[in-house]
Design a protein around this motif. Sequence first.
Motif, PDB file in Angstrom:
ATOM      1  N   LEU A 198       0.822  -1.219   0.000  1.00  0.00           N
ATOM      2  CA  LEU A 198       0.000   0.000   0.000  1.00  0.00           C
ATOM      3  C   LEU A 198       0.849   1.259   0.000  1.00  0.00           C
ATOM      4  CD1 LEU A 198      -2.908  -0.950   2.403  1.00  0.00           C
ATOM      5  CD2 LEU A 198      -3.064  -0.441  -0.038  1.00  0.00           C
ATOM      6  N   THR A 199       2.014   1.196   0.613  1.00  0.00           N
ATOM      7  CA  THR A 199       2.917   2.340   0.631  1.00  0.00           C
ATOM      8  C   THR A 199       3.439   2.654  -0.767  1.00  0.00           C
ATOM      9  OG1 THR A 199       3.606   1.847   2.883  1.00  0.00           O
ATOM     10  CG2 THR A 199       5.070   3.231   1.585  1.00  0.00           C
ATOM     11  N   PHE A 200       3.799   1.604  -1.502  1.00  0.00           N
ATOM     12  CA  PHE A 200       4.401   1.801  -2.818  1.00  0.00           C
ATOM     13  C   PHE A 200       3.384   1.884  -3.956  1.00  0.00           C
ATOM     14  CE2 PHE A 200       8.037   0.123  -0.458  1.00  0.00           C
ATOM     15  CZ  PHE A 200       8.970   1.097  -0.770  1.00  0.00           C
ATOM     16  N   VAL A 201       2.219   1.284  -3.760  1.00  0.00           N
ATOM     17  CA  VAL A 201       1.198   1.272  -4.815  1.00  0.00           C
ATOM     18  C   VAL A 201      -0.150   1.632  -4.180  1.00  0.00           C
ATOM     19  CG1 VAL A 201       0.315  -0.033  -6.781  1.00  0.00           C
ATOM     20  CG2 VAL A 201       2.490  -0.687  -5.773  1.00  0.00           C
ATOM     21  N   PRO A 202      -0.313   2.886  -3.739  1.00  0.00           N
ATOM     22  CA  PRO A 202      -1.529   3.253  -2.996  1.00  0.00           C
ATOM     23  C   PRO A 202      -2.804   3.196  -3.826  1.00  0.00           C
ATOM     24  CG  PRO A 202      -0.175   5.183  -3.427  1.00  0.00           C
ATOM     25  CD  PRO A 202       0.612   3.991  -3.866  1.00  0.00           C
ATOM     26  N   ALA A 203      -2.717   3.271  -5.150  1.00  0.00           N
ATOM     27  CA  ALA A 203      -3.920   3.257  -5.982  1.00  0.00           C
ATOM     28  C   ALA A 203      -4.275   1.853  -6.469  1.00  0.00           C
ATOM     29  CB  ALA A 203      -3.718   4.183  -7.183  1.00  0.00           C
ATOM     30  N   ALA A 204      -3.619   0.841  -5.934  1.00  0.00           N
ATOM     31  CA  ALA A 204      -3.874  -0.526  -6.381  1.00  0.00           C
ATOM     32  C   ALA A 204      -5.268  -0.986  -5.965  1.00  0.00           C
ATOM     33  CB  ALA A 204      -2.825  -1.462  -5.787  1.00  0.00           C
ATOM     34  N   LYS A 205      -5.848  -1.834  -6.786  1.00  0.00           N
ATOM     35  CA  LYS A 205      -7.144  -2.407  -6.456  1.00  0.00           C
ATOM     36  C   LYS A 205      -6.987  -3.382  -5.303  1.00  0.00           C
ATOM     37  CE  LYS A 205      -9.151  -2.191 -11.051  1.00  0.00           C
ATOM     38  NZ  LYS A 205      -9.748  -2.991 -12.143  1.00  0.00           N
ATOM     39  N   ILE A 206      -7.978  -3.409  -4.430  1.00  0.00           N
ATOM     40  CA  ILE A 206      -7.910  -4.286  -3.264  1.00  0.00           C
ATOM     41  C   ILE A 206      -7.828  -5.754  -3.686  1.00  0.00           C
ATOM     42  CG2 ILE A 206     -10.398  -4.476  -2.907  1.00  0.00           C
ATOM     43  CD1 ILE A 206      -7.861  -4.161  -0.093  1.00  0.00           C
ATOM     44  N   THR A 207      -8.489  -6.102  -4.786  1.00  0.00           N
ATOM     45  CA  THR A 207      -8.428  -7.485  -5.246  1.00  0.00           C
ATOM     46  C   THR A 207      -7.019  -7.863  -5.705  1.00  0.00           C
ATOM     47  OG1 THR A 207      -9.207  -6.782  -7.430  1.00  0.00           O
ATOM     48  CG2 THR A 207     -10.863  -7.619  -5.896  1.00  0.00           C
ATOM     49  N   THR A 208      -6.312  -6.924  -6.290  1.00  0.00           N
ATOM     50  CA  THR A 208      -4.935  -7.186  -6.718  1.00  0.00           C
ATOM     51  C   THR A 208      -4.023  -7.343  -5.511  1.00  0.00           C
ATOM     52  OG1 THR A 208      -5.359  -5.870  -8.694  1.00  0.00           O
ATOM     53  CG2 THR A 208      -3.065  -6.386  -8.212  1.00  0.00           C
ATOM     54  N   ILE A 209      -4.248  -6.512  -4.498  1.00  0.00           N
ATOM     55  CA  ILE A 209      -3.452  -6.607  -3.269  1.00  0.00           C
ATOM     56  C   ILE A 209      -3.688  -7.955  -2.592  1.00  0.00           C
ATOM     57  CG2 ILE A 209      -3.112  -5.654  -0.955  1.00  0.00           C
ATOM     58  CD1 ILE A 209      -3.781  -2.897  -2.179  1.00  0.00           C
ATOM     59  N   ILE A 210      -4.951  -8.358  -2.501  1.00  0.00           N
ATOM     60  CA  ILE A 210      -5.270  -9.642  -1.871  1.00  0.00           C
ATOM     61  C   ILE A 210      -4.667 -10.792  -2.667  1.00  0.00           C
ATOM     62  CG2 ILE A 210      -7.159 -11.234  -1.335  1.00  0.00           C
ATOM     63  CD1 ILE A 210      -8.796  -8.700  -0.585  1.00  0.00           C
ATOM     64  N   SER A 211      -4.746 -10.715  -3.971  1.00  0.00           N
ATOM     65  CA  SER A 211      -4.156 -11.751  -4.820  1.00  0.00           C
ATOM     66  C   SER A 211      -2.648 -11.837  -4.609  1.00  0.00           C
ATOM     67  CB  SER A 211      -4.475 -11.458  -6.286  1.00  0.00           C
ATOM     68  OG  SER A 211      -3.822 -12.350  -7.134  1.00  0.00           O
ATOM     69  N   ALA A 212      -1.995 -10.691  -4.529  1.00  0.00           N
ATOM     70  CA  ALA A 212      -0.544 -10.671  -4.289  1.00  0.00           C
ATOM     71  C   ALA A 212      -0.212 -11.263  -2.925  1.00  0.00           C
ATOM     72  CB  ALA A 212      -0.005  -9.248  -4.393  1.00  0.00           C
ATOM     73  N   LEU A 213      -0.982 -10.895  -1.904  1.00  0.00           N
ATOM     74  CA  LEU A 213      -0.726 -11.427  -0.567  1.00  0.00           C
ATOM     75  C   LEU A 213      -0.964 -12.935  -0.511  1.00  0.00           C
ATOM     76  CD1 LEU A 213      -2.179  -8.595   1.687  1.00  0.00           C
ATOM     77  CD2 LEU A 213       0.219  -9.136   1.241  1.00  0.00           C
ATOM     78  N   TRP A 214      -1.949 -13.413  -1.258  1.00  0.00           N
ATOM     79  CA  TRP A 214      -2.191 -14.854  -1.312  1.00  0.00           C
ATOM     80  C   TRP A 214      -0.982 -15.568  -1.933  1.00  0.00           C
ATOM     81  CZ3 TRP A 214      -5.268 -18.153   0.951  1.00  0.00           C
ATOM     82  CH2 TRP A 214      -5.320 -19.435   0.460  1.00  0.00           C
ATOM     83  N   ASP A 215      -0.480 -15.017  -3.026  1.00  0.00           N
ATOM     84  CA  ASP A 215       0.684 -15.616  -3.673  1.00  0.00           C
ATOM     85  C   ASP A 215       1.908 -15.578  -2.756  1.00  0.00           C
ATOM     86  OD1 ASP A 215      -0.886 -16.053  -5.874  1.00  0.00           O
ATOM     87  OD2 ASP A 215       0.017 -14.468  -7.099  1.00  0.00           O
ATOM     88  N   ILE A 216       2.068 -14.480  -2.035  1.00  0.00           N
ATOM     89  CA  ILE A 216       3.189 -14.355  -1.099  1.00  0.00           C
ATOM     90  C   ILE A 216       3.045 -15.353   0.047  1.00  0.00           C
ATOM     91  CG2 ILE A 216       4.242 -12.831   0.621  1.00  0.00           C
ATOM     92  CD1 ILE A 216       3.676 -10.507  -1.380  1.00  0.00           C
ATOM     93  N   SER A 217       1.814 -15.512   0.527  1.00  0.00           N
ATOM     94  CA  SER A 217       1.615 -16.428   1.655  1.00  0.00           C
ATOM     95  C   SER A 217       1.948 -17.865   1.278  1.00  0.00           C
ATOM     96  CB  SER A 217       0.182 -16.339   2.192  1.00  0.00           C
ATOM     97  OG  SER A 217      -0.735 -16.905   1.274  1.00  0.00           O
ATOM     98  N   THR A 218       1.728 -18.243   0.026  1.00  0.00           N
ATOM     99  CA  THR A 218       2.080 -19.599  -0.391  1.00  0.00           C
ATOM    100  C   THR A 218       3.589 -19.773  -0.468  1.00  0.00           C
ATOM    101  OG1 THR A 218       1.856 -19.057  -2.733  1.00  0.00           O
ATOM    102  CG2 THR A 218      -0.079 -19.960  -1.647  1.00  0.00           C
ATOM    103  N   ILE A 219       4.309 -18.683  -0.707  1.00  0.00           N
ATOM    104  CA  ILE A 219       5.778 -18.733  -0.683  1.00  0.00           C
ATOM    105  C   ILE A 219       6.257 -18.931   0.756  1.00  0.00           C
ATOM    106  CG2 ILE A 219       7.901 -17.420  -1.052  1.00  0.00           C
ATOM    107  CD1 ILE A 219       6.339 -15.982  -3.339  1.00  0.00           C
ATOM    108  N   LEU A 220       5.631 -18.182   1.671  1.00  0.00           N
ATOM    109  CA  LEU A 220       6.039 -18.256   3.065  1.00  0.00           C
ATOM    110  C   LEU A 220       5.540 -19.534   3.699  1.00  0.00           C
ATOM    111  CD1 LEU A 220       5.321 -14.583   4.121  1.00  0.00           C
ATOM    112  CD2 LEU A 220       7.517 -15.577   3.529  1.00  0.00           C
TER     113      LEU A 220
END
Length: 94
Positions: free
Chosen positions: A72-94
Amino acid sequence: MLYNFFVSGTGEAGVAQSIVNVIKGKFNIVGEVAHLLNNLTFKLKVIYRSFDGNFSWADLGGAILDLGQLILTFVPAAKITTIISALWDISTIL
């Protein structure tokens, strides 16, 4: 547990690079992201050392929320669905 980091031997740099790749892909970031990569690598080392390997699910949730705030700091205008999708992908890495 941070499976790729702690079990498979990928190491903090590999996990950080995977996270950066997700962020770059989801938000169409072009150019150099070495600073982000270095910060993530450092933070993964700090997390590992602070918990002595006893990393709980709550701690993992906190790390994912921190990554969400970073996005959110670097991409404040991002769609919430894109942010959630990115976090989901990151969580599978972690």
